[in-house]
Design a protein around this motif. Structure first.
Motif, short mmCIF file in Angstrom:
data_model
loop_
_atom_site.label_atom_id
_atom_site.label_comp_id
_atom_site.label_asym_id
_atom_site.label_seq_id
_atom_site.Cartn_x
_atom_site.Cartn_y
_atom_site.Cartn_z
N THR A 145 32.03 36.87 51.95
CA THR A 145 33.18 37.05 52.84
C THR A 145 34.41 36.37 52.26
O THR A 145 34.31 35.54 51.36
CB THR A 145 32.86 36.47 54.24
OG1 THR A 145 33.93 36.79 55.13
CG2 THR A 145 32.65 34.97 54.20
N ALA A 146 35.56 36.73 52.81
CA ALA A 146 36.81 36.07 52.46
C ALA A 146 37.39 35.50 53.75
O ALA A 146 37.62 36.24 54.71
CB ALA A 146 37.79 37.06 51.86
N LYS A 147 37.55 34.16 53.81
CA LYS A 147 38.11 33.54 55.00
C LYS A 147 38.73 32.20 54.65
O LYS A 147 38.36 31.58 53.65
CB LYS A 147 37.04 33.37 56.09
CG LYS A 147 35.88 32.48 55.70
CD LYS A 147 34.89 32.39 56.84
CE LYS A 147 33.73 31.49 56.47
NZ LYS A 147 32.73 31.44 57.52
N LEU B 199 39.97 41.31 46.54
CA LEU B 199 39.32 40.58 45.45
C LEU B 199 37.88 40.26 45.80
O LEU B 199 36.97 40.39 44.98
CB LEU B 199 40.10 39.31 45.12
CG LEU B 199 39.57 38.49 43.95
CD1 LEU B 199 39.58 39.30 42.67
CD2 LEU B 199 40.40 37.22 43.77
N SER B 200 37.65 39.87 47.05
CA SER B 200 36.30 39.58 47.53
C SER B 200 35.41 40.82 47.43
O SER B 200 34.28 40.75 46.95
CB SER B 200 36.35 39.09 48.97
OG SER B 200 35.08 39.01 49.54
N LEU C 288 34.25 37.53 35.19
CA LEU C 288 34.91 38.66 35.84
C LEU C 288 36.39 38.38 36.06
O LEU C 288 37.24 39.24 35.80
CB LEU C 288 34.22 38.98 37.17
CG LEU C 288 32.85 39.63 37.08
CD1 LEU C 288 32.19 39.67 38.45
CD2 LEU C 288 32.95 41.02 36.49
N LEU C 289 36.72 37.17 36.53
CA LEU C 289 38.11 36.83 36.78
C LEU C 289 38.92 36.85 35.48
O LEU C 289 40.06 37.32 35.46
CB LEU C 289 38.22 35.46 37.46
CG LEU C 289 37.73 35.40 38.91
CD1 LEU C 289 37.71 33.96 39.40
CD2 LEU C 289 38.58 36.27 39.82
N ILE C 290 38.33 36.37 34.39
CA ILE C 290 39.01 36.41 33.09
C ILE C 290 39.24 37.86 32.68
O ILE C 290 40.32 38.22 32.20
CB ILE C 290 38.20 35.64 32.03
CG1 ILE C 290 38.22 34.14 32.33
CG2 ILE C 290 38.74 35.91 30.62
CD1 ILE C 290 37.23 33.33 31.53
N GLY C 291 38.25 38.70 32.90
CA GLY C 291 38.37 40.12 32.58
C GLY C 291 39.45 40.82 33.39
O GLY C 291 40.04 41.81 32.94
N TRP C 292 39.72 40.33 34.59
CA TRP C 292 40.74 40.92 35.45
C TRP C 292 42.12 40.30 35.25
O TRP C 292 43.03 40.55 36.03
CB TRP C 292 40.33 40.81 36.92
CG TRP C 292 39.11 41.63 37.24
CD1 TRP C 292 38.70 42.78 36.63
CD2 TRP C 292 38.14 41.36 38.24
NE1 TRP C 292 37.54 43.22 37.20
CE2 TRP C 292 37.17 42.37 38.19
CE3 TRP C 292 38.00 40.35 39.18
CZ2 TRP C 292 36.08 42.42 39.04
CZ3 TRP C 292 36.90 40.39 40.03
CH2 TRP C 292 35.96 41.41 39.96
#
Length: 103
Positions: A70-72, A57-58, A89-93
Motif C-alpha cells: 500500500t501507499a499511505k 509508484l506503489s 527497480l528505482l535506479i532503472g526508473w
C-alpha cells in the motif's frame, strides 16, 4: 499545431526536465520492518508525494515485485523483504543510486 510549454521549467513539453530534476532531489530510504506474526514489510520513505504520485509508484513496484502492499502517510509498504530488488527497480526508473539508502 502549437507546442505546449511546461509551466514549471518553460521548456517545450517534449524537452521538459522537471520529472528528472524531481527524481534527483529525492532522498529515498528503503528498510525492512517486522510486523505481527514475524511478517516482514519493506518500507520506502523519503519520496515527496507532492512531486511524485506515490500511488502509481506503489502500483508499479507491486506489479514488478509480484507482492501486495500500500501507499499511505507519504511512504510505500510492500509485503516481504524486497530491499535490494526495490533499489534496482528505482535506479532503472531514473532515481540516482547515491540517493537511495538501503538498511
Amino acid at each position: 499545431m502549437a507546442q505546449q510549454i511546461c509551466s514549471i521549467c518553460g521548456l517545450p513539453k517534449d524537452l521538459c526536465v522537471c520529472q528528472e530534476i524531481v527524481k534527483e532531489e529525492q532522498r529515498i530510504k528503503v528498510r525492512v520492518e517486522k510486523r505481527k506474526f514475524g511478517k516482514e514489510m519493506t518500507i520506502i520513505e523519503g519520496i515527496d508525494s507532492k512531486d511524485v504520485d506515490i500511488g502509481k509508484l506503489s502500483t508499479k513496484l507491486k506489479t514488478s515485485l509480484a507482492c501486495g502492499g500500500t501507499a499511505k502517510d507519504n511512504h510505500i509498504e510492500l509485503q516481504g523483504d524486497h530491499r535490494y530488488r526495490t533499489k534496482e527497480l528505482l535506479i532503472g526508473w531514473g532515481y540516482p543510486e547515491q540517493n537511495i539508502d538501503v538498511s
